[in-house]
Scaffold this active site. Structure first.
Site, PDB file in Angstrom:
ATOM      1  N   ARG A 140       0.844  -1.196  -0.029  1.00 41.68           N
ATOM      2  CA  ARG A 140       0.095   0.119  -0.022  1.00 41.68           C
ATOM      3  C   ARG A 140       0.695   1.387   0.240  1.00 41.68           C
ATOM      4  NH1 ARG A 140      -4.922  -0.931  -1.363  1.00 41.68           N
ATOM      5  NH2 ARG A 140      -5.667   0.915  -0.083  1.00 41.68           N
ATOM      6  N   CYS A 141       0.248   2.274  -0.500  1.00 44.86           N
ATOM      7  CA  CYS A 141       0.905   3.524  -0.667  1.00 44.86           C
ATOM      8  C   CYS A 141       1.503   3.896   0.835  1.00 44.86           C
ATOM      9  CB  CYS A 141      -0.238   4.835  -1.060  1.00 44.86           C
ATOM     10  SG  CYS A 141       0.668   6.255  -1.052  1.00 44.86           S
ATOM     11  N   PRO A 142       2.657   4.513   0.785  1.00 43.82           N
ATOM     12  CA  PRO A 142       3.816   4.808  -0.194  1.00 43.82           C
ATOM     13  C   PRO A 142       4.817   3.925  -0.451  1.00 43.82           C
ATOM     14  CG  PRO A 142       4.232   5.906   1.908  1.00 43.82           C
ATOM     15  CD  PRO A 142       3.147   5.075   2.313  1.00 43.82           C
TER      16      PRO A 142
ATOM     17  N   ASP B 120      -2.229  -1.197  -5.719  1.00 45.05           N
ATOM     18  CA  ASP B 120      -2.461  -0.159  -5.114  1.00 45.05           C
ATOM     19  C   ASP B 120      -2.888   0.762  -6.057  1.00 45.05           C
ATOM     20  OD1 ASP B 120      -3.355   1.943  -3.096  1.00 45.05           O
ATOM     21  OD2 ASP B 120      -0.933   2.237  -2.673  1.00 45.05           O
TER      22      ASP B 120
END
Length: 80
Positions: A17-19, A44
């Site tokens: 997932r981000c980042p 993502d």
């Protein structure tokens, strides 16, 4: 040493997932020779913003991108 024109390095960022996908991509490409081609695969949805932004900011070229099912992919040519 110049990269083989046919070699495409694969960065598997699926499930992250981000980042994390963009951070790990940026770190990985620093270790590759200029002119290399890299395919980043991730799941993502925010990568649609993050990866092109990183490519533009760092001076690389986004050659192609796409979505297959839930997987997003980006083909990047690193600056020489």
């Amino acid at each position: 040493m110049s990269p083989d024109n046919e070699t495409i390095y694969l960065l598997d960022m699926k499930g992250l997932r981000c980042p994390i996908p963009v951070a790990r991509t940026r770190k990985a490409v620093k270790k590759l020779p200029g002119g290399s081609k890299v395919r980043v695969e991730c799941t993502d949805p925010l990568a649609d913003i993050d990866i092109p932004h990183m490519v533009n900011t760092d001076g690389h070229d986004l050659l192609d991108k796409g979505i297959s099912d839930e997987m997003r992919w980006y083909l990047i040519k690193l600056k020489a």
